[in-house]
Design an enzyme around this catalytic site. Structure first.
Site, PDB file in Angstrom:
ATOM      1  CG  ASP A 175      21.565 -32.661  -5.649  1.00  0.00           C
ATOM      2  OD1 ASP A 175      20.930 -33.128  -6.607  1.00  0.00           O
ATOM      3  OD2 ASP A 175      21.414 -33.047  -4.472  1.00  0.00           O
ATOM      4  CG  ASP A 205      11.100 -31.568  -7.256  1.00  0.00           C
ATOM      5  OD1 ASP A 205      10.170 -32.385  -7.278  1.00  0.00           O
ATOM      6  OD2 ASP A 205      12.267 -31.852  -7.618  1.00  0.00           O
ATOM      7  CG  LEU A 210      16.356 -26.844  -1.674  1.00  0.00           C
ATOM      8  CD1 LEU A 210      17.184 -26.496  -2.899  1.00  0.00           C
ATOM      9  CD2 LEU A 210      15.012 -26.119  -1.740  1.00  0.00           C
ATOM     10  CD  GLU A 247       8.514 -34.509  -3.854  1.00  0.00           C
ATOM     11  OE1 GLU A 247       8.299 -35.608  -4.357  1.00  0.00           O
ATOM     12  OE2 GLU A 247       9.501 -33.817  -4.177  1.00  0.00           O
ATOM     13  CG  ASP A 315       6.642 -38.500  -8.415  1.00  0.00           C
ATOM     14  OD1 ASP A 315       7.046 -38.461  -9.590  1.00  0.00           O
ATOM     15  OD2 ASP A 315       6.889 -37.614  -7.575  1.00  0.00           O
TER      16      ASP A 315
END
Ligand code: NOJ
Length: 556
Positions: A175, A205, A210, A247, A315
């Site tokens: 990350d 994404d 995030l 998302e 997905d």
């Protein structure tokens, strides 16, 4: 003539189409899809009627997570072409009136990204703090891993760095540390670069991961929500028409914050995960109730933001927001075999095989997703009813090459099938049975139907722009809702069960109604003398109705 300001928010009445360059069309015959191949098929997409292409990641990558593991944000994966090929594609798309948005994957990089290589090599590198490190392995919540069964922790020990690094997804996707100002500058540079190449925005994404800063505690003053706003305004300065679609598969109560709360100044759109999951439960139960409940649970979203409605994405079809027993009902109806399920909470099946190719249910579902309040998003191949390949690992089952013709390789590439980047669907709903070429010749094909529906949807802005309300009905299988926009009313009715069902709209619900236009059937319905209208739908039937008001300029 007044200016149509609504055209500025183009994504309110758009039709998005998600595709992966790698599996769409091979232009150079090496078995891997590429930008040249995609460019040749832009007319197919324009004729289908979609208005915006969403490109899955096409950047250089070791490809361990199908491109979601990036090693260079400013280039094109050489297997897919060059930056020049990308520009040719963009020019062609724009010439045909199509917009393009691209995947922005900045929660993590690949562990092979030069930033991570430098970061793990030396604690003194400026790149060290691009990632999140801990000397001791921190405690973590039991449900923190994104791919249960594949990973057991979100912290991975790195021998070189002699420390643990954070990774919300696979261990080879460290990350990024957005609490670090340099990382934030890099993200802005990436966005600026692609906006300058002409993209109209981003599919963002993994937004919750995030923005999750609990593990990035070195910068307690850093405010992720304020950051989202800052980036949004940066994007607007670079390209006024640009938008971003997030998302964020979170609980309904948490969704509004991603859209910027009351101000609506963060993400423009969010995928509607909650409604998507409820649709499958409704279909399994043949009852409108789960879908109605899900819509009631949705937060009221700020003005000028939007839901992105979808039936399937690239997905697993996640069912994580259902209870265990609800999920079991959906599994039993649409994916009973263990090999059809993934991560204990999802299905790795395509739409058409899940519904056994049943055109009645498939068409009703498309009609539903195109009429729900918001903007529809299609996954490539669903317009023809493409199948899945369960012999492929996890989510790759639904990411097989596009089926253009009836040949064994589906016309995806001139190379032998054995050299394809991924094997095509074999058997049920494979190229022989389902392909663009055959369906193009048949006016009653699924492709022809979806194309007509897309055009109708574009001409029915009430669904994308309007305010909406559920319409009560006595039949448990009937789902009905109405959307109002600029004095115009559209009512959509869907039968989620196999038996005939009737909805009666009374005079009050119809207002000053002169007639009702059946938008999909091209008929005009006349209310009875008491002003009411009875609408009977066969099993899995659907109707879109526009109320024609007395004295109102008719819309067609
Ligand atoms: C969400 C993407 O849709 C998925 O395909 C990917 O594996 C993860 N984010 C990690 O990037």
């Amino acid at each position: 003539m007044r200016i149509d300001f609504t055209a500025d928010l183009w994504w309110k009445n758009a039709v998005f189409y998600c595709l992966d360059v790698e599996t769409f069309m091979d232009g150079d015959g090496d078995g891997c899809g590429d930008f040249n191949g995609l460019t040749q098929q832009v007319d197919y997409l324009a004729n289908l009627g979609i208005t915006c292409i969403w490109l899955m990641p096409f950047y250089p990558t070791p490809n361990r997570d199908d491109g979601y593991d990036i090693t260079d944000y400013f280039a094109v994966d050489p297997r897919l072409g060059t930056l020049g090929d990308f520009v040719e594609f963009m020019r062609t798309a724009s010439d045909r009136g199509l917009r393009v948005i691209i995947d922005l994957v900045v929660n993590h990089t690949s562990d092979e990204h030069p930033w991570f290589q430098a970061a793990r090599s030396s604690p003194n590198s400026i790149y060290r703090d691009y990632y999140v490190w801990r000397e001791q392995k921190p405690a973590e919540a039991p449900d923190s891993v994104a791919f249960p069964g594949e990973e057991t922790s979100i912290w991975q020990h790195d021998r070189r760095a002699r420390a643990y690094y954070l990774h919300h997804f696979y261990r080879y996707q460290p990350d990024l540390n957005i609490a670090n100002g340099r990382v934030r500058d890099e993200i802005a540079r990436v966005m600026g670069f692609w906006l300058h190449q002409g993209v109209s925005g981003f599919r963002v994404d993994a937004v919750p991961a995030l923005l999750q800063v609990e593990n990035r505690s070195e910068a307690p003053e850093f405010d992720p929500q304020a950051y989202l706003r800052e980036l949004r305004s940066f994007m607007g300065r670079r390209a006024a028409e640009a938008m971003w679609l997030g998302e964020a598969n979170v609980d309904p109560d948490d969704e509004r914050q991603y859209l910027g709360g009351d101000e609506g100044d963060a993400l423009n759109m969010l995928f509607n995960f909650v409604v998507m999951q409820a649709i499958y439960l409704s279909l399994a139960r043949r009852s409108a109730e789960p879908l109605e409940d899900a819509l009631r649970r949705l937060p009221k979203i700020p003005k000028d933001t939007q839901w992105a409605n979808f039936l399937r994405n690239h997905d697993e079809l996640t069912l994580d927001k259902l209870t265990v027993s609800q999920r079991e009902e959906v599994f039993a109806a649409f994916g009973p075999e263990p090999q059809m399920q993934l991560y204990s909470h999802g299905l790795r099946r395509r739409l058409a095989p899940m519904l056994e190719g049943d055109q009645k249910r498939l068409r009703m579902l498309f009609s539903l997703i195109f009429s729900l309040p918001g903007t529809p998003v299609l996954l490539y191949g669903d317009e023809i009813g493409m199948g899945e390949n369960l012999s492929l690992a996890d989510r790759l089952a639904v990411r097989t090459p596009m089926q253009w013709t009836a040949s064994a390789g589906g016309g995806f590439s001139s190379s032998p099938v054995s050299r394809f980047v991924r094997p095509p669907v074999d058997g049920r709903c494979g190229p022989e049975e389902v392909n663009v070429a055959d369906q193009r010749r048949n006016p009653d094909s699924q492709l022809a139907f979806v194309s007509r529906l897309i055009r109708r949807r574009r001409e029915t802005p009430e669904f994308g722009w309007g305010t909406w309300q559920l319409v009560e009905s006595r039949a448990p299988s009937l789902f009905a809702h109405r959307c109002e926009w600029q004095g115009s009313t559209v009512i959509a009715v869907h039968n989620l069960g196999p038996n005939r069902a009737t909805l009666t709209l009374d005079a009050q619900q119809l207002g000053d109604c002169e007639a009702v236009d059946d938008l999909l059937g091209e008929r005009k319905l006349q209310p009875r003398s008491d002003g009411s209208l009875r609408i009977t739908l066969g099993g899995y039937g659907y109707r879109w109705l526009r109320v024609r008001r007395i004295g109102q300029r008719p819309r067609f």
